[in-house]
Write a protein that holds these residues in place. Sequence first.
Motif, PDB file in Angstrom:
ATOM      1  N   ILE A  19      26.346  37.860  47.321  1.00  0.00           N
ATOM      2  CA  ILE A  19      27.283  38.501  48.237  1.00  0.00           C
ATOM      3  C   ILE A  19      28.672  37.924  47.977  1.00  0.00           C
ATOM      4  N   PHE A  20      29.652  38.796  47.842  1.00  0.00           N
ATOM      5  CA  PHE A  20      31.019  38.324  47.653  1.00  0.00           C
ATOM      6  C   PHE A  20      31.463  37.528  48.879  1.00  0.00           C
ATOM      7  N   THR A  21      32.103  36.396  48.627  1.00  0.00           N
ATOM      8  CA  THR A  21      32.552  35.533  49.725  1.00  0.00           C
ATOM      9  C   THR A  21      34.037  35.672  50.013  1.00  0.00           C
ATOM     10  N   ASP A  22      34.710  36.544  49.306  1.00  0.00           N
ATOM     11  CA  ASP A  22      36.080  36.890  49.647  1.00  0.00           C
ATOM     12  C   ASP A  22      36.316  38.342  49.259  1.00  0.00           C
ATOM     13  N   GLN A  23      37.465  38.844  49.605  1.00  0.00           N
ATOM     14  CA  GLN A  23      37.822  40.218  49.274  1.00  0.00           C
ATOM     15  C   GLN A  23      39.191  40.258  48.590  1.00  0.00           C
ATOM     16  N   ILE A  24      39.480  39.178  47.858  1.00  0.00           N
ATOM     17  CA  ILE A  24      40.778  39.015  47.207  1.00  0.00           C
ATOM     18  C   ILE A  24      40.603  39.096  45.697  1.00  0.00           C
ATOM     19  N   THR A  25      41.590  39.654  45.037  1.00  0.00           N
ATOM     20  CA  THR A  25      41.565  39.681  43.583  1.00  0.00           C
ATOM     21  C   THR A  25      42.969  39.487  43.032  1.00  0.00           C
ATOM     22  N   GLY A  26      43.050  39.176  41.737  1.00  0.00           N
ATOM     23  CA  GLY A  26      44.319  38.981  41.040  1.00  0.00           C
ATOM     24  C   GLY A  26      44.051  38.905  39.558  1.00  0.00           C
ATOM     25  N   VAL A  27      44.836  38.124  38.837  1.00  0.00           N
ATOM     26  CA  VAL A  27      44.612  37.959  37.394  1.00  0.00           C
ATOM     27  C   VAL A  27      44.521  36.485  37.007  1.00  0.00           C
ATOM     28  N   ILE A  39      45.704  40.731  45.875  1.00  0.00           N
ATOM     29  CA  ILE A  39      45.592  41.811  46.847  1.00  0.00           C
ATOM     30  C   ILE A  39      44.169  41.917  47.375  1.00  0.00           C
ATOM     31  N   HIS A  40      44.010  42.666  48.466  1.00  0.00           N
ATOM     32  CA  HIS A  40      42.691  42.971  49.020  1.00  0.00           C
ATOM     33  C   HIS A  40      42.038  44.039  48.151  1.00  0.00           C
ATOM     34  N   VAL A  41      40.754  43.846  47.817  1.00  0.00           N
ATOM     35  CA  VAL A  41      40.114  44.720  46.843  1.00  0.00           C
ATOM     36  C   VAL A  41      39.816  46.116  47.385  1.00  0.00           C
ATOM     37  N   SER A  42      39.804  46.273  48.698  1.00  0.00           N
ATOM     38  CA  SER A  42      39.437  47.568  49.275  1.00  0.00           C
ATOM     39  C   SER A  42      40.625  48.418  49.689  1.00  0.00           C
ATOM     40  N   ASN A  43      41.738  47.760  50.066  1.00  0.00           N
ATOM     41  CA  ASN A  43      42.891  48.540  50.515  1.00  0.00           C
ATOM     42  C   ASN A  43      44.188  48.179  49.797  1.00  0.00           C
ATOM     43  N   ALA A  44      44.125  47.221  48.865  1.00  0.00           N
ATOM     44  CA  ALA A  44      45.278  46.810  48.045  1.00  0.00           C
ATOM     45  C   ALA A  44      46.403  46.183  48.855  1.00  0.00           C
ATOM     46  N   ALA A  45      46.110  45.754  50.083  1.00  0.00           N
ATOM     47  CA  ALA A  45      47.130  45.079  50.877  1.00  0.00           C
ATOM     48  C   ALA A  45      47.450  43.721  50.269  1.00  0.00           C
ATOM     49  N   ALA A  46      48.726  43.314  50.315  1.00  0.00           N
ATOM     50  CA  ALA A  46      49.112  41.991  49.821  1.00  0.00           C
ATOM     51  C   ALA A  46      48.313  40.931  50.562  1.00  0.00           C
ATOM     52  N   ALA A  47      47.745  39.997  49.818  1.00  0.00           N
ATOM     53  CA  ALA A  47      46.848  39.016  50.436  1.00  0.00           C
ATOM     54  C   ALA A  47      47.410  37.601  50.344  1.00  0.00           C
ATOM     55  N   LYS A  59      44.092  49.650  34.521  1.00  0.00           N
ATOM     56  CA  LYS A  59      44.751  50.727  35.254  1.00  0.00           C
ATOM     57  C   LYS A  59      44.764  50.428  36.747  1.00  0.00           C
ATOM     58  N   ALA A  60      43.660  49.868  37.270  1.00  0.00           N
ATOM     59  CA  ALA A  60      43.599  49.516  38.695  1.00  0.00           C
ATOM     60  C   ALA A  60      44.620  48.436  39.030  1.00  0.00           C
ATOM     61  N   LEU A  61      44.799  47.466  38.121  1.00  0.00           N
ATOM     62  CA  LEU A  61      45.791  46.414  38.358  1.00  0.00           C
ATOM     63  C   LEU A  61      47.205  46.989  38.363  1.00  0.00           C
ATOM     64  N   LEU A  62      47.500  47.864  37.423  1.00  0.00           N
ATOM     65  CA  LEU A  62      48.829  48.468  37.377  1.00  0.00           C
ATOM     66  C   LEU A  62      49.113  49.290  38.631  1.00  0.00           C
ATOM     67  N   MET A  63      48.106  49.932  39.119  1.00  0.00           N
ATOM     68  CA  MET A  63      48.296  50.806  40.271  1.00  0.00           C
ATOM     69  C   MET A  63      48.409  50.030  41.580  1.00  0.00           C
ATOM     70  N   HIS A  64      47.643  48.943  41.706  1.00  0.00           N
ATOM     71  CA  HIS A  64      47.527  48.297  43.010  1.00  0.00           C
ATOM     72  C   HIS A  64      48.077  46.874  43.063  1.00  0.00           C
ATOM     73  N   SER A  65      48.068  46.150  41.942  1.00  0.00           N
ATOM     74  CA  SER A  65      48.421  44.731  41.971  1.00  0.00           C
ATOM     75  C   SER A  65      49.852  44.454  41.526  1.00  0.00           C
ATOM     76  N   GLN A  66      50.334  45.178  40.525  1.00  0.00           N
ATOM     77  CA  GLN A  66      51.661  44.886  39.979  1.00  0.00           C
ATOM     78  C   GLN A  66      52.751  45.266  40.975  1.00  0.00           C
ATOM     79  N   ASN A  67      53.688  44.331  41.205  1.00  0.00           N
ATOM     80  CA  ASN A  67      54.785  44.647  42.117  1.00  0.00           C
ATOM     81  C   ASN A  67      56.009  45.119  41.343  1.00  0.00           C
ATOM     82  N   SER A  68      57.121  45.271  42.025  1.00  0.00           N
ATOM     83  CA  SER A  68      58.286  45.936  41.445  1.00  0.00           C
ATOM     84  C   SER A  68      58.971  45.143  40.344  1.00  0.00           C
ATOM     85  N   ILE A  69      58.748  43.831  40.274  1.00  0.00           N
ATOM     86  CA  ILE A  69      59.398  43.055  39.205  1.00  0.00           C
ATOM     87  C   ILE A  69      58.398  42.586  38.152  1.00  0.00           C
ATOM     88  N   GLY A  70      57.170  43.120  38.198  1.00  0.00           N
ATOM     89  CA  GLY A  70      56.223  42.845  37.130  1.00  0.00           C
ATOM     90  C   GLY A  70      55.190  41.791  37.419  1.00  0.00           C
TER      91      GLY A  70
END
Length: 520
Positions: free
Chosen positions: A263-271, A319-327, A303-314
Amino acid sequence: MTVVLVYLLQFLVTFFPVTYASSEKYGGFSEPHLKDLRNRTKSLFYHGFNSYMAHGFPYDEVDPLTCEPASRDYEDIHNTWKNDAMGNFSLTLFDTLDAFVVLGDKQGFERNIQLIRDTYQDFDIDANVQVFETTIRVLGGLLSAHLYASDERRGYSIENYDGFLLRLAYDLGKRLVLASENKSGVPYPRTNLRYGPLKVPKSLQKEQCTAGITSLILEFGLLSRLTNDPIFELISRKTFLNMWSSKTVLGLLPMTVDARSNIFTDQITGVGASIDSFYEYALKYSILFDDEIFNDIWQESYKALLMHSQNSIGIFTNIHVSNAAAAREWIDALGAFFPGLLVLAGDLKNAFDFYTVYFKLWNTYGAIPERWDFSGFRWNYAYRDSKPYHPLDSLPGMSVEETKVALMNDAVLLEWYPLRPEFVESTYFLYRATKDPFFLRVGEAILQRFEKDFRAPCGFAGIDDIRVGTRQARMESFVLSETLKYLYLLFDPDNDLHTKNGAAIFSTEAHPFWFDDKLK
């Protein structure tokens, strides 16, 4: 716009008229200059390695400050900072074997392989080790050294070599693959090399990370294909694909898993840490073994990272894996590898945009902090009198410049720098792709820092706190196997690895891998 990002952008505007091109052969650096940089880097490598052999071997490491041999912590089994990598198996020697090939030192390569033949028959060692670290450092080092020792096309083959490095790798692989015998379907994070994973205390077997689960596939895949034993690749491939099938609807994976319950113990992702090499090995496995399934995984996940994780300056943010909210509004030192991976993927623009953030960190601190907050909202000085802090204001009793230093120091969340290779790695890949002299200048600055500030009596000491410069009494094996290797390759345009004959994929520990029908 937060204070640090304003300073960052102001700096970049004035500093980066980068051209991605040069009319000169070596990007603006003369051959004598590059030769000098190579010789100085090589000298640093031998200082570190010879210090280890004189004072550390057969232990895993050497304390760079005291010259005492360094080994695992036998009194505290929960000291994973040491015990995950130190298996009482001469870690530094195994991890640096192929570095001698990169440096063009065939005699050193053969001498150290003979030393391993004389010292190690197998890995029947009563030591609890992390499967991931042992795989990338020791198993990877053995596989790369075997390829060089056996493949006559590379120019470093050893006469009458009987494949004993591959037999050692096979012995180690059979011990590591036992970690997959977990009813939950998630590999145990650790195993005992002699007795298997069930002999590891349960308290060390709970938390597993996405990178640790998925980042065995390159080494295990190569081991299977070289030995004709499919079990390693079958297990690691199944594990990788099972993990990928757990992605959210956004195409994202969390960072950590409970190995007992799957079971996943968090809902956060990044690189960065805990997930970095999932992306790395999806792409590199697809290239090394020409695998369309893994290429599709890389394409979809990026593609998912470009769409949801990358911010305006690169910056690729957490982010949250289900709603892409900044975490969590920080980046870590391990994430500095990602620009280099994007070069391999052919995305130079995003590679450079993300790289400039890490360059600014290096230029500011003379190191890459283990974790750095780019949000500004947590800082002690961010708000005064319930009013937003303006970037041109100065704090009470401070000049504007002193204010800038105070804010930058307060943004350091984890303050150590163990001489990690990731920033050097991306510098190397960006130079190879662009030939822009800027990256050579960055490399020269790193080299000078090693010579002036990181060098120690018996190797190189990292920094415990980059804000004050306190030294770290440890030289991890990756300093020699990765950091200095990538630095040397940056200054060596004619290295065999830069020719068609030398084409290879670097593992996450910078071990060169290649495979074709002639190696079967």
